[in-house]
Design an enzyme around this catalytic site. Structure first.
Site, PDB file in Angstrom:
ATOM      1  N   CYS A  75      29.459   2.211   1.263  1.00 42.06           N
ATOM      2  CA  CYS A  75      28.988   3.284   1.832  1.00 42.06           C
ATOM      3  C   CYS A  75      29.968   4.344   2.343  1.00 42.06           C
ATOM      4  O   CYS A  75      29.949   5.404   2.299  1.00 42.06           O
ATOM      5  CB  CYS A  75      27.773   2.900   2.986  1.00 42.06           C
ATOM      6  SG  CYS A  75      26.950   1.624   2.751  1.00 42.06           S
ATOM      7  N   ASP A  76      31.066   3.858   3.041  1.00 43.25           N
ATOM      8  CA  ASP A  76      31.906   4.515   3.867  1.00 43.25           C
ATOM      9  C   ASP A  76      33.247   4.647   3.239  1.00 43.25           C
ATOM     10  O   ASP A  76      33.991   5.310   3.880  1.00 43.25           O
ATOM     11  CB  ASP A  76      31.958   3.942   5.335  1.00 43.25           C
ATOM     12  CG  ASP A  76      30.609   4.157   6.000  1.00 43.25           C
ATOM     13  OD1 ASP A  76      29.849   5.077   5.649  1.00 43.25           O
ATOM     14  OD2 ASP A  76      30.333   3.070   6.912  1.00 43.25           O
ATOM     15  N   CYS A 136      30.047  -1.344   5.795  1.00 42.50           N
ATOM     16  CA  CYS A 136      29.819  -1.217   4.381  1.00 42.50           C
ATOM     17  C   CYS A 136      30.670  -0.359   3.685  1.00 42.50           C
ATOM     18  O   CYS A 136      30.664   0.820   3.697  1.00 42.50           O
ATOM     19  CB  CYS A 136      28.202  -0.575   4.379  1.00 42.50           C
ATOM     20  SG  CYS A 136      27.843  -0.270   2.562  1.00 42.50           S
TER      21      CYS A 136
END
Ligand code: NAP
Length: 308
Positions: A138-139, A135
């Protein structure tokens, strides 16, 4: 009707489930939606959604998911955070087992979507969260000024690569063929991005590093040549698989585990419907998932009316 008994139980809180919930609640049906993660589903991973009608300037996936959740709740949908672990059929009733206890439904709409597929190479699981990610939204911000790779050639890979250019020095897309699968508009966008380059006809055969990802092993599938590339992050975007393990043997699935439905979103089991990415032959778009959800709720209501 007891506390945990509903006319419609929806499993999964992405666009399919939330739209089914909106329609069921607006039809006056006692409805609950169960989801184990963030309401909004996979769309919340999208930085900017441009192909959901009604938002001419686009909208962030997180905001779209939140708005869908709010809208369904506003119209009376109950929601609960729990993991669904099993499904049992008891006469006309369906018992949905969860980590929060059992819920009983006269109808069930399965809208659990799909999860990111793993690459299945050495080092991938060990280095997950330590350079291996599924993701970018997200990261991505953990990789400021680093060299990254994205594996895959579909819409997810391209969307993720474009997002990662906000942080990374260089993003290399590694694809097993010499042509992208991604849609035209994304291919055009990625073409003009100077931070992105490609490794065609290549697969990753291993991910290495002591504590964090340090390098990957590569194989050129055309020439057979092997090589090693130094990288700090590996974003895997090689497709998805359906979350249907818990209904195997209960609801008919295709050979890849997706639920088989008719055009009314009905499965072969009366009162059990499915919607969105979890379905065989789904177009796997947020907007088509929402359409499936609406259809499923309409036919769940019809089933309830006709089975009285
Ligand atoms: P996908 O379309 O199935 O693409 C998966 C990619 O991974 C393909 O390029 C495939 O290669 C490659 N691949 C599969 N297994 C591999 C392996 N073992 N090793 C190396 N490469 C492998 O999946 P997706 O990109 O996640 O998209 C899923 C659905 O979501 C699609 O319908 C897509 O349109 C939709 N989506 C849309 C958007 C958007 O509209 N912006 C964004 C994200 C996703 P091959 O090409 O050789 O098969």
């Amino acid at each position: 009707m007891s506390e945990n008994s509903y006319e419609v139980v929806i499993v999964g809180g992405g666009p399919a489930g939330l739209t089914a919930g909106l329609y069921a609640a607006r039809a006056g049906l006692r409805s609950i939606l169960i989801d184990k993660g963030i309401f909004g589903g996979q769309i919340t991973y999208a930085e900017h959604v441009e192909n959901f009608t009604g938002f001419p300037d686009g909208i962030s996936g997180m905001e779209l998911g939140e708005k869908m959740h709010q809208q369904a709740q506003k119209h009376g949908l109950n929601t609960v955070s729990a993991e669904v672990t099993g499904l049992e059929i008891n006469g006309g009733l369906k018992i949905i087992k969860t980590t929060d206890g059992n819920y009983t439904g006269k109808t069930v709409i399965l809208a659990g979507g799909a999860v990111r597929r793993k690459l299945g190479v050495e080092g991938e699981t060990r280095l997950m969260g330590r350079g291996v990610s599924y993701c970018a939204v997200c990261d991505g911000s953990f990789f400021q000024g680093r060299n990254l790779v994205v594996i895959g050639g579909g819409d997810t890979a391209i969307t993720e690569a474009l997002h990662l250019t906000h942080f990374a020095t260089k993003v290399t897309i590694i694809h097993r063929r010499d042509q992208l699968r991604a849609t035209y508009v994304l291919q055009q966008k990625v073409k003009s991005e100077p931070k992105i380059d490609y490794l065609w006809d290549s697969v990753v055969t291993g991910i290495e590093g002591a504590e964090n990802v340090e390098r990957i092993k590569l194989l050129n599938v055309k020439t057979g040549e092997t090589s090693v590339k130094e990288v700090s992050g590996v974003f895997v975007a090689v497709g998805t698989s359906p979350d249907t393990e818990y209904i195997k043997g209960i609801v008919p699935l295709d050979e890849s585990g997706y639920i088989i439905t008719n055009e009314k979103m009905e499965t072969a089991i009366p009162g059990i419907l499915a919607a969105g990415d979890i379905r065989h032959n789904s177009a796997r778009q947020a907007i088509t998932a929402a359409g499936d959800g609406a259809t499923a709720a309409i036919y769940a209501q019809k089933y309830l009316t006709e089975s009285i």
